[in-house]
Design an enzyme around this catalytic site. Sequence first.
Site, mmCIF file in Angstrom:
data_model
loop_
_atom_site.group_PDB
_atom_site.id
_atom_site.type_symbol
_atom_site.label_atom_id
_atom_site.label_comp_id
_atom_site.label_asym_id
_atom_site.label_seq_id
_atom_site.Cartn_x
_atom_site.Cartn_y
_atom_site.Cartn_z
ATOM 1 N N LYS A 15 0.864 -1.177 0.000
ATOM 2 C CA LYS A 15 0.000 0.000 0.000
ATOM 3 C C LYS A 15 0.897 1.222 0.000
ATOM 4 O O LYS A 15 1.889 1.266 0.742
ATOM 5 C CB LYS A 15 -0.881 0.019 1.249
ATOM 6 C CG LYS A 15 -1.834 -1.149 1.346
ATOM 7 C CD LYS A 15 -2.701 -1.006 2.595
ATOM 8 C CE LYS A 15 -3.125 -2.351 3.103
ATOM 9 N NZ LYS A 15 -3.641 -2.356 4.453
ATOM 10 N N ARG A 91 5.880 2.096 7.283
ATOM 11 C CA ARG A 91 5.433 1.290 8.403
ATOM 12 C C ARG A 91 6.465 0.183 8.600
ATOM 13 O O ARG A 91 6.759 -0.566 7.666
ATOM 14 C CB ARG A 91 4.086 0.670 8.083
ATOM 15 C CG ARG A 91 3.621 -0.218 9.186
ATOM 16 C CD ARG A 91 2.374 -0.919 8.798
ATOM 17 N NE ARG A 91 1.796 -1.578 9.952
ATOM 18 C CZ ARG A 91 0.626 -2.164 9.935
ATOM 19 N NH1 ARG A 91 -0.099 -2.157 8.841
ATOM 20 N NH2 ARG A 91 0.173 -2.752 10.999
ATOM 21 N N HIS A 179 0.114 -3.257 16.162
ATOM 22 C CA HIS A 179 -0.984 -2.362 15.752
ATOM 23 C C HIS A 179 -0.896 -0.998 16.456
ATOM 24 O O HIS A 179 -1.885 -0.282 16.575
ATOM 25 C CB HIS A 179 -2.375 -2.986 16.025
ATOM 26 C CG HIS A 179 -2.695 -4.140 15.124
ATOM 27 N ND1 HIS A 179 -3.261 -5.311 15.586
ATOM 28 C CD2 HIS A 179 -2.540 -4.308 13.800
ATOM 29 C CE1 HIS A 179 -3.435 -6.146 14.589
ATOM 30 N NE2 HIS A 179 -2.994 -5.557 13.480
ATOM 31 N N HIS A 206 -8.853 -3.570 17.437
ATOM 32 C CA HIS A 206 -8.453 -3.468 16.026
ATOM 33 C C HIS A 206 -8.721 -4.835 15.404
ATOM 34 O O HIS A 206 -7.942 -5.780 15.565
ATOM 35 C CB HIS A 206 -6.971 -3.085 15.932
ATOM 36 C CG HIS A 206 -6.464 -2.986 14.529
ATOM 37 N ND1 HIS A 206 -6.125 -1.793 13.929
ATOM 38 C CD2 HIS A 206 -6.259 -3.945 13.596
ATOM 39 C CE1 HIS A 206 -5.742 -2.019 12.686
ATOM 40 N NE2 HIS A 206 -5.793 -3.324 12.453
ATOM 41 N N LEU A 207 -9.857 -4.942 14.726
ATOM 42 C CA LEU A 207 -10.271 -6.245 14.184
ATOM 43 C C LEU A 207 -10.211 -6.205 12.662
ATOM 44 O O LEU A 207 -11.179 -5.835 11.992
ATOM 45 C CB LEU A 207 -11.703 -6.573 14.657
ATOM 46 C CG LEU A 207 -11.958 -6.466 16.167
ATOM 47 C CD1 LEU A 207 -13.416 -6.751 16.497
ATOM 48 C CD2 LEU A 207 -11.037 -7.405 16.943
ATOM 49 N N GLY A 210 -5.493 -9.039 10.574
ATOM 50 C CA GLY A 210 -4.793 -9.217 11.850
ATOM 51 C C GLY A 210 -5.677 -8.574 12.907
ATOM 52 O O GLY A 210 -6.359 -7.604 12.607
ATOM 53 N N ARG A 239 -4.330 -16.638 11.548
ATOM 54 C CA ARG A 239 -3.491 -16.927 12.725
ATOM 55 C C ARG A 239 -4.375 -17.321 13.901
ATOM 56 O O ARG A 239 -5.465 -16.786 14.046
ATOM 57 C CB ARG A 239 -2.667 -15.684 13.097
ATOM 58 C CG ARG A 239 -1.599 -15.337 12.094
ATOM 59 C CD ARG A 239 -1.003 -13.966 12.374
ATOM 60 N NE ARG A 239 -1.457 -12.971 11.414
ATOM 61 C CZ ARG A 239 -1.290 -11.659 11.545
ATOM 62 N NH1 ARG A 239 -0.695 -11.160 12.602
ATOM 63 N NH2 ARG A 239 -1.739 -10.824 10.626
ATOM 64 N N ASP A 281 -11.876 -14.682 5.404
ATOM 65 C CA ASP A 281 -12.572 -13.400 5.300
ATOM 66 C C ASP A 281 -13.894 -13.480 6.049
ATOM 67 O O ASP A 281 -14.751 -14.307 5.727
ATOM 68 C CB ASP A 281 -12.796 -13.064 3.820
ATOM 69 C CG ASP A 281 -13.229 -11.616 3.649
ATOM 70 O OD1 ASP A 281 -14.109 -11.162 4.408
ATOM 71 O OD2 ASP A 281 -12.686 -10.952 2.742
ATOM 72 N N MET A 282 -14.041 -12.613 7.038
ATOM 73 C CA MET A 282 -15.251 -12.629 7.868
ATOM 74 C C MET A 282 -16.518 -12.471 7.025
ATOM 75 O O MET A 282 -17.567 -13.024 7.350
ATOM 76 C CB MET A 282 -15.144 -11.515 8.920
ATOM 77 C CG MET A 282 -16.239 -11.518 9.927
ATOM 78 S SD MET A 282 -16.315 -13.054 10.897
ATOM 79 C CE MET A 282 -15.269 -12.662 12.290
ATOM 80 N N GLY A 326 -11.116 -3.376 9.540
ATOM 81 C CA GLY A 326 -12.101 -3.955 8.608
ATOM 82 C C GLY A 326 -13.351 -4.533 9.265
ATOM 83 O O GLY A 326 -14.473 -4.112 8.975
ATOM 84 N N GLY A 328 -14.187 -4.469 12.563
ATOM 85 C CA GLY A 328 -14.712 -3.553 13.582
ATOM 86 C C GLY A 328 -15.482 -2.391 12.980
ATOM 87 O O GLY A 328 -16.507 -1.969 13.511
ATOM 88 N N GLU A 377 -3.893 4.435 9.608
ATOM 89 C CA GLU A 377 -2.472 4.272 9.934
ATOM 90 C C GLU A 377 -1.595 5.118 9.018
ATOM 91 O O GLU A 377 -0.574 5.665 9.444
ATOM 92 C CB GLU A 377 -2.094 2.779 9.818
ATOM 93 C CG GLU A 377 -2.711 1.950 10.933
ATOM 94 C CD GLU A 377 -2.889 0.486 10.578
ATOM 95 O OE1 GLU A 377 -3.584 0.185 9.578
ATOM 96 O OE2 GLU A 377 -2.353 -0.364 11.295
#
Length: 392
Positions: A15, A91, A179, A206-207, A210, A239, A281-282, A326, A328, A377
């Site tokens: 990014k 980062r 994070h 931070h959901l 990761g 993870r 992917d949720m 994402g 959250g 971020e």
Amino acid sequence: MEALLVVNAGSSSLKFQIFGIAAAGPERQIRARLEGVGTRPRLTATTADGTQLIDRRFDTAAVQDLPAALSIARDWLSTLRGFELRAIGHRVVHGGPDYVRPVLIDAPVLDRLASYQDLAPLHQPNNLAPIRLAMAIEPDVPQVACFDTSFHRGRVEHTDCYALPRAFYDEGVRRYGFHGISYEYIAGRLCEVAPEVARGRVIVAHLGSGASMCALKDGRSVETTMGFTALDGLPMGTRPGQLDPGVVLYLLTQRGMSAQDVSDLLYHRSGLKGLSGMSNDMRDLLESGDPRATFAIDHFVHRCALNAGMLAAALGGLDAFVFTAGIGERSAPIRARISEGLAWLGAELDPAANDAGASIISKGGSRVALHVMPTDEELMIARHTLAVIRAS
Ligand code: ADP
């Protein structure tokens, strides 16, 4: 226009964003992303107002790794006109025990950051590759490293260690936490939009792909769910989150897995993906009616609620809970279920506000305020980069 480039280089995506330097601070001009490195490479970029600048797919064979992605990004950036590059902000996942704030990068700093590669073997080399490239092709442009670990470094020492012999702590085996750039941004936003909350006891969740949580007291990190690596704490896309170390011993000794196999299992084949056997992917899991998907979601929500309880204990109570990243920011059903798990702490969800995507999703009389805040971020990195070059 004088500009900053912000680079966030991961294992499968790169990014990069361009910020103009205005009197009030950095102003976002371009958001670009090269995703699907090694799988389905695609470069997209938009201006700040959402106008698309490019949407191009590449042959997988042409973009197999990060160096190839960097070369494409560099070629595309060189076609842009009207920006005078003043600095590059990166980062960098690991700042080790030493870096408690962003730092101007020179050769000795780069060597030091490379020495942390063992602490974050999957992330740190990717983070350092664009720094090396920019040093070679733009040697006069200052570069700044911003760390995911820095924000957590001020924690009391007995919260920062594992109960291992002291020598391990001294050589760097610590509960670093990650994070931090996101948490720092949220802490700053809370000061702006809800100063009374910012001074209190806050958990930020931070959901994203990761995931972690951070306990903030008066805007500072006092506890967090990740530790030595970004594997600990909450279950994530691929993870597992917290795991009895005995499981790793079992895999190595009884199953005869190699360290590489175990690493692959823990970083890429576990979490929501491993539990569901379907997807990391949720969104896919929420849409699927498959019981395995429901099971993975149940586990995720359970672990989030448990960890929130642990962090509330670290804070001695809870005034506010903030959802970000994402999942959250965008998943009302997951927010609702985690909020249920916070009811015993005094959180009362307002389901209509939650479904409508409001920024405050608790009822008026709720003892714990529930907030939804988009994280940023890249803006945080741009601000730090500007501050560091102005001070140097
Ligand atoms: P990263 O952690 O890679 O920077 P994000 O913070 O953007 O990424 O989080 C990405 C994750 O957010 C996706 O993998 C997906 O699981 C989740 N996500 C994004 N949008 C939604 C949504 N509408 N509902 C549920 N989950 C979502």
